[in-house]
Design a protein around this motif. Structure first.
Motif, PDB file in Angstrom:
ATOM      1  N   PHE A  19      -4.845   3.284  -8.187  1.00 38.72           N
ATOM      2  CA  PHE A  19      -3.445   2.967  -7.925  1.00 38.72           C
ATOM      3  C   PHE A  19      -2.858   3.808  -6.794  1.00 38.72           C
ATOM      4  O   PHE A  19      -1.976   3.349  -6.073  1.00 38.72           O
ATOM      5  CB  PHE A  19      -2.612   3.090  -9.202  1.00 38.72           C
ATOM      6  N   THR A  20      -3.345   5.023  -6.628  1.00 37.29           N
ATOM      7  CA  THR A  20      -2.879   5.839  -5.500  1.00 37.29           C
ATOM      8  C   THR A  20      -3.245   5.180  -4.183  1.00 37.29           C
ATOM      9  O   THR A  20      -2.410   5.072  -3.277  1.00 37.29           O
ATOM     10  CB  THR A  20      -3.483   7.257  -5.583  1.00 37.29           C
ATOM     11  N   PHE A  21      -4.489   4.712  -4.058  1.00 40.84           N
ATOM     12  CA  PHE A  21      -4.894   4.026  -2.831  1.00 40.84           C
ATOM     13  C   PHE A  21      -4.159   2.706  -2.655  1.00 40.84           C
ATOM     14  O   PHE A  21      -3.775   2.336  -1.543  1.00 40.84           O
ATOM     15  CB  PHE A  21      -6.408   3.805  -2.810  1.00 40.84           C
ATOM     16  N   LEU A  22      -3.927   1.990  -3.746  1.00 43.00           N
ATOM     17  CA  LEU A  22      -3.193   0.733  -3.681  1.00 43.00           C
ATOM     18  C   LEU A  22      -1.760   0.952  -3.194  1.00 43.00           C
ATOM     19  O   LEU A  22      -1.264   0.222  -2.322  1.00 43.00           O
ATOM     20  CB  LEU A  22      -3.190   0.063  -5.057  1.00 43.00           C
ATOM     21  N   ILE A  23      -1.108   1.973  -3.709  1.00 45.20           N
ATOM     22  CA  ILE A  23       0.283   2.239  -3.327  1.00 45.20           C
ATOM     23  C   ILE A  23       0.354   2.766  -1.894  1.00 45.20           C
ATOM     24  O   ILE A  23       1.286   2.447  -1.160  1.00 45.20           O
ATOM     25  CB  ILE A  23       0.939   3.202  -4.340  1.00 45.20           C
ATOM     26  N   ARG A  24      -0.625   3.541  -1.470  1.00 45.56           N
ATOM     27  CA  ARG A  24      -0.638   3.984  -0.070  1.00 45.56           C
ATOM     28  C   ARG A  24      -0.787   2.806   0.873  1.00 45.56           C
ATOM     29  O   ARG A  24      -0.207   2.793   1.957  1.00 45.56           O
ATOM     30  CB  ARG A  24      -1.747   4.991   0.164  1.00 45.56           C
ATOM     31  N   ASN A  25      -1.547   1.800   0.450  1.00 41.40           N
ATOM     32  CA  ASN A  25      -1.656   0.584   1.241  1.00 41.40           C
ATOM     33  C   ASN A  25      -0.303  -0.131   1.306  1.00 41.40           C
ATOM     34  O   ASN A  25       0.085  -0.653   2.353  1.00 41.40           O
ATOM     35  CB  ASN A  25      -2.727  -0.338   0.650  1.00 41.40           C
ATOM     36  N   LEU A  26       0.423  -0.144   0.194  1.00 37.41           N
ATOM     37  CA  LEU A  26       1.765  -0.736   0.189  1.00 37.41           C
ATOM     38  C   LEU A  26       2.721   0.050   1.082  1.00 37.41           C
ATOM     39  O   LEU A  26       3.597  -0.531   1.727  1.00 37.41           O
ATOM     40  CB  LEU A  26       2.318  -0.794  -1.236  1.00 37.41           C
ATOM     41  N   GLN A  27       2.572   1.368   1.115  1.00 34.36           N
ATOM     42  CA  GLN A  27       3.422   2.190   1.980  1.00 34.36           C
ATOM     43  C   GLN A  27       3.177   1.870   3.449  1.00 34.36           C
ATOM     44  O   GLN A  27       4.117   1.845   4.237  1.00 34.36           O
ATOM     45  CB  GLN A  27       3.173   3.673   1.731  1.00 34.36           C
TER      46      GLN A  27
END
Length: 79
Positions: A19-27
């Motif tokens: 989820f950290t990598f997923l949210i960084r992609n969203l950022q």
């Protein structure tokens, strides 16, 4: 720490990493809810680290963590 608890801890760490990598992609895409999601994810990372510390240290350290958490919660409640 028991084997089952290690599996749960590793599973939580894997999920949080995903989820950290997923949210960084969203950022990177400037998604409007990305900052709030990242804040929640960082909070869960902190809880996971505190849980690991509580499970691997002597019991008196865990009791101190619980006492501090209760005092912070009480301070937040009264403020």
């Amino acid at each position: 720490m028991s084997a089952a608890l290690k599996i749960v801890f590793i599973g939580c760490a894997v999920l949080l990493t995903f989820f950290t990598f997923l949210i960084r992609n969203l950022q990177k895409k400037n998604h409007p809810s990305a900052p709030e999601l990242m804040g929640r994810t960082v909070t869960f990372w902190g809880m996971l680290v505190l849980f690991l510390i509580a499970m691997t240290t002597p019991s008196w350290v865990t009791y101190i963590f619980i006492a501090l958490t209760c005092s912070f919660a009480l301070h937040e409640y009264f403020s």
